[in-house]
Design a protein around this motif. Structure first.
Motif, mmCIF file in Angstrom:
data_model
loop_
_atom_site.group_PDB
_atom_site.id
_atom_site.type_symbol
_atom_site.label_atom_id
_atom_site.label_comp_id
_atom_site.label_asym_id
_atom_site.label_seq_id
_atom_site.Cartn_x
_atom_site.Cartn_y
_atom_site.Cartn_z
ATOM 1 N N MET A 1 0.764 -1.143 0.126
ATOM 2 C CA MET A 1 0.067 0.079 0.090
ATOM 3 C C MET A 1 0.826 1.076 0.162
ATOM 4 S SD MET A 1 -2.767 1.139 2.836
ATOM 5 C CE MET A 1 -3.848 2.419 2.427
ATOM 6 N N VAL A 2 0.520 2.277 -0.892
ATOM 7 C CA VAL A 2 1.194 3.570 -0.819
ATOM 8 C C VAL A 2 0.401 4.616 -0.157
ATOM 9 C CG1 VAL A 2 2.127 5.232 -2.522
ATOM 10 C CG2 VAL A 2 2.171 3.060 -3.097
ATOM 11 N N ILE A 3 1.339 5.296 0.665
ATOM 12 C CA ILE A 3 0.324 6.285 1.478
ATOM 13 C C ILE A 3 0.828 7.836 0.884
ATOM 14 C CG2 ILE A 3 2.164 6.399 3.410
ATOM 15 C CD1 ILE A 3 -1.380 6.816 3.900
ATOM 16 N N TYR A 4 0.324 8.745 0.942
ATOM 17 C CA TYR A 4 0.523 9.888 0.030
ATOM 18 C C TYR A 4 0.530 11.236 1.273
ATOM 19 C CZ TYR A 4 0.200 7.642 -4.240
ATOM 20 O OH TYR A 4 0.134 6.787 -5.192
ATOM 21 N N GLY A 5 1.549 11.925 1.508
ATOM 22 C CA GLY A 5 1.637 12.766 2.409
ATOM 23 C C GLY A 5 1.716 14.291 1.728
ATOM 24 N N VAL A 6 1.219 15.259 2.477
ATOM 25 C CA VAL A 6 1.556 16.570 2.082
ATOM 26 C C VAL A 6 2.350 17.498 3.246
ATOM 27 C CG1 VAL A 6 0.444 18.901 1.678
ATOM 28 C CG2 VAL A 6 -0.730 16.759 0.754
ATOM 29 N N HIS A 7 3.325 17.969 2.851
ATOM 30 C CA HIS A 7 4.224 18.533 3.764
ATOM 31 C C HIS A 7 4.602 20.162 3.552
ATOM 32 C CE1 HIS A 7 5.592 14.557 4.872
ATOM 33 N NE2 HIS A 7 5.274 13.894 3.774
ATOM 34 N N THR A 8 4.437 20.913 4.541
ATOM 35 C CA THR A 8 4.895 22.191 4.133
ATOM 36 C C THR A 8 6.245 22.376 4.205
ATOM 37 O OG1 THR A 8 4.413 22.696 6.717
ATOM 38 C CG2 THR A 8 2.760 23.228 4.986
ATOM 39 N N GLN A 9 7.052 23.250 3.503
ATOM 40 C CA GLN A 9 8.517 23.370 3.728
ATOM 41 C C GLN A 9 8.727 24.683 3.898
ATOM 42 O OE1 GLN A 9 10.228 19.882 0.645
ATOM 43 N NE2 GLN A 9 10.228 21.928 -0.068
ATOM 44 N N ALA A 10 9.729 24.891 4.695
ATOM 45 C CA ALA A 10 10.106 26.323 5.043
ATOM 46 C C ALA A 10 11.595 26.833 4.595
ATOM 47 C CB ALA A 10 9.956 26.648 6.516
ATOM 48 N N TRP A 11 11.843 26.634 3.408
ATOM 49 C CA TRP A 11 13.137 26.991 2.660
ATOM 50 C C TRP A 11 14.156 25.869 3.275
ATOM 51 C CZ3 TRP A 11 11.106 30.373 -0.024
ATOM 52 C CH2 TRP A 11 10.259 31.440 0.345
ATOM 53 N N GLY A 12 13.777 24.770 3.258
ATOM 54 C CA GLY A 12 14.667 23.784 3.382
ATOM 55 C C GLY A 12 14.246 22.326 3.373
ATOM 56 N N GLN A 13 14.592 21.405 4.207
ATOM 57 C CA GLN A 13 14.040 20.300 4.191
ATOM 58 C C GLN A 13 12.589 19.949 4.245
ATOM 59 O OE1 GLN A 13 16.075 17.362 3.747
ATOM 60 N NE2 GLN A 13 17.842 18.695 3.284
ATOM 61 N N VAL A 14 12.053 18.731 4.066
ATOM 62 C CA VAL A 14 10.616 18.536 4.494
ATOM 63 C C VAL A 14 10.302 18.730 5.976
ATOM 64 C CG1 VAL A 14 8.840 16.751 4.277
ATOM 65 C CG2 VAL A 14 10.460 16.996 2.297
ATOM 66 N N GLY A 15 9.245 19.370 6.149
ATOM 67 C CA GLY A 15 8.795 19.918 7.460
ATOM 68 C C GLY A 15 7.651 19.212 8.061
ATOM 69 N N GLU A 16 6.759 20.168 8.427
ATOM 70 C CA GLU A 16 5.552 19.478 9.308
ATOM 71 C C GLU A 16 4.625 18.819 8.084
ATOM 72 O OE1 GLU A 16 1.542 21.639 11.370
ATOM 73 O OE2 GLU A 16 3.750 22.596 11.250
ATOM 74 N N ILE A 17 4.153 17.701 8.438
ATOM 75 C CA ILE A 17 2.985 16.758 7.585
ATOM 76 C C ILE A 17 1.462 17.507 7.954
ATOM 77 C CG2 ILE A 17 1.770 14.809 7.520
ATOM 78 C CD1 ILE A 17 4.464 13.449 8.635
#
Length: 85
Positions: A1-17
């Motif tokens: 099973m594949v799970i998709y996520g949406v993450h906010t980034q603040a000028w760098g690495q993947v941040g908050e989900i």
């Protein structure tokens, strides 16, 4: 099973989900909407295979309500998908 996520980034690495979903279209729609009001960077849609060990894959990136088709920031340059281990 594949799970998709949406993450906010603040000028760098993947941040908050933001959300996790079993449907890519739901994740892409949420990313488009969220990126319209996220002034601190971009919003990324990711995928991960839950049934096996593996890395997180960045499928798309959104900024100002539009999908970023290609990115050329130097060493982290990527086209379409990027694997984050």
């Amino acid at each position: 099973m594949v799970i998709y996520g949406v993450h906010t980034q603040a000028w760098g690495q993947v941040g908050e989900i933001e959300i996790l979903s079993a449907e890519r279209s739901t994740a892409e729609s949420h990313a488009r909407t969220r990126s319209s009001d996220w002034p601190h960077g971009s919003v990324a849609v990711t995928a991960r295979e839950l049934d096996s060990v593996g890395c997180l894959r960045v499928l798309s990136e959104w900024r100002n309500g539009a999908r970023i088709d290609s990115r050329g920031d130097g060493p982290g340059e990527w086209r379409k998908t990027k694997t984050v281990c």
